[in-house]
Design a protein around this motif. Sequence first.
Motif, short mmCIF file in Angstrom:
data_model
loop_
_atom_site.label_atom_id
_atom_site.label_comp_id
_atom_site.label_asym_id
_atom_site.label_seq_id
_atom_site.Cartn_x
_atom_site.Cartn_y
_atom_site.Cartn_z
N ASP A 1 -7.60 10.89 1.41
CA ASP A 1 -7.92 11.12 0.00
C ASP A 1 -6.75 10.81 -0.94
O ASP A 1 -6.92 10.89 -2.17
N LEU A 2 -5.60 10.47 -0.38
CA LEU A 2 -4.45 10.17 -1.21
C LEU A 2 -4.71 8.89 -2.00
O LEU A 2 -5.24 7.91 -1.48
N GLU A 3 -4.37 8.90 -3.28
CA GLU A 3 -4.65 7.75 -4.15
C GLU A 3 -3.91 6.51 -3.67
O GLU A 3 -2.72 6.56 -3.36
N ARG A 4 -4.63 5.39 -3.59
CA ARG A 4 -4.07 4.12 -3.17
C ARG A 4 -4.42 3.05 -4.20
O ARG A 4 -5.42 2.33 -4.04
N PRO A 5 -3.62 2.93 -5.26
CA PRO A 5 -3.91 1.92 -6.29
C PRO A 5 -3.93 0.50 -5.74
O PRO A 5 -4.57 -0.39 -6.28
N SER B 1 3.43 1.52 -8.97
CA SER B 1 2.31 1.46 -8.05
C SER B 1 1.72 0.06 -7.95
O SER B 1 1.11 -0.30 -6.95
N GLU C 1 0.83 -1.21 0.00
CA GLU C 1 0.00 0.00 0.00
C GLU C 1 0.86 1.25 0.00
O GLU C 1 0.61 2.21 -0.75
N LYS D 1 -4.24 -1.57 -1.90
CA LYS D 1 -4.48 -1.45 -0.46
C LYS D 1 -3.98 -2.70 0.25
O LYS D 1 -4.05 -3.80 -0.29
N SER E 1 2.50 1.91 -3.35
CA SER E 1 1.57 2.41 -4.37
C SER E 1 1.24 3.88 -4.15
O SER E 1 0.94 4.62 -5.09
N MET E 2 1.33 4.34 -2.89
CA MET E 2 1.06 5.74 -2.57
C MET E 2 2.24 6.64 -2.91
O MET E 2 2.08 7.78 -3.34
#
Length: 470
Positions: A411-415, A256, A69, A417, A72-73
């Motif tokens: 709200d940070l994109e997490r392609p 990511s 995770e 998890k 990817s962030m």
Amino acid sequence: MESTTEKNNFKRSLGLLDATMIVAGSMIGSGIFIVSADIVRNVGSACALLLIWLFTGFLTIAAALSYGELSSMFPKAGGQYVYLKEAFNSLTGFLYGWSFFAVIQTGSIAAVGVAFSKFAAYVFPSLSEKNIIIDFSFLQISAAQLTSIILVVFLTYVNTRGVKEGKMIQTIFTLVKLIALFGLIIFGFSLAAKADIWKANWSTGFSINKLDGNTLVPYSGFAVMGALAASLVGSLFSSDSWNNVTFIAGEIKNPSKNIGRSLFLGTLIVTIIYIATNMMYLSVLSINEIAYAENDRVGVVASQHIFGNSGTYIIAILLMISTFGCNNGLILSGARVYHTMAKDGLFFKQLGHLNKNGVPEKALWIQCIWASALCLSGKYNELLEYVIFVVLIFYILTIAGIFRLRKTKPDLERPYKAIGYPFLPFIYIIAAVTICIMLLIYKYNSSIPGLAIVLLGIPIYYYFVSKDKS
């Protein structure tokens, strides 16, 4: 955001296979061929030996899944340093980077280099540590130490030529290493396994006792916790360095997704190999043969049972391949951390530059110089005893960072998890904290100095902060 320089110069030339080979290759050094001896002396039974390795594998895979995770962030060079800085603050990130340079990565490079030279001495006796080349009144330099330094310098030079050169060595040597290990396991079961040895090894069941010669001595009170802590130091160190792939995120295609995938695949492959190798040992060697192998080299003794007199040379060549590939992975990835720290103004500024081949050449060479100094000092084994405690502290903080970032930056994109969140990360934190407490109590001689190395980074951090502002 990544800087313009990083975008323009770091070359994304590593695919999923390359990334997976960096994970697996950085993990497998010489530990799997050695540390089972010490574990058996501490726990005294086949079942306990396998449980130690299974527990280690579970922790490693759980941590790797959680790191997916974070990768990817923040899919950029620096890996764990970046994660800690983003989740907490720049001081926390720096303390990791400082510890990484002072002991974690450079100490590992030195130890793996010396392991390479020790096994090379089986094939070329003149490279023995007993062969003193230079004798100062205050320092003796052996052929083994010189060999390890030459290895570190050579691999550093290769990696200054560009990431493709380092990638080629890493992928080829790791694939050869994996094939050879699978071959050793298969030959062990098919040529040397004995039913009576297997049965005798399992006769003690799930008991945990100290093995003293031929006698099993029961532990009294909480002493069993100390035995487990001592056992886990070896297995955890043998399974460490899986996170090295996160340091080179700037050079991985589709980072990511591919970093998380490579972390899982690499740690799973190595865990399976480690469990299978120990099961092979238990089918070929008695508990006492494992515990009291000469110089703890269980792999050598097993190979002698499998291949006869030529077994020593076979395992020595395998270990040379293994440690060569392992050190390449450590050298390739480690310098990216110092590069990113320098870009942030938290290390020597010259290390923040990339050469014409798109790699941090000066960071590679400073890493080489310090690792070589550790080879000469003879203190790398002591440093490595500090490593696991320090490493676990930062693993705990990094995985705790997942919980913190879910709250502070939802709200940070997490392609990708973390699989099993929040349970797997929480279980890892509890287990790792427990191990750290056990190490503080029962291995304080190495845990306290390890903590001191981390804390020494605080005044150094403020030195770089003040220098960056001036």
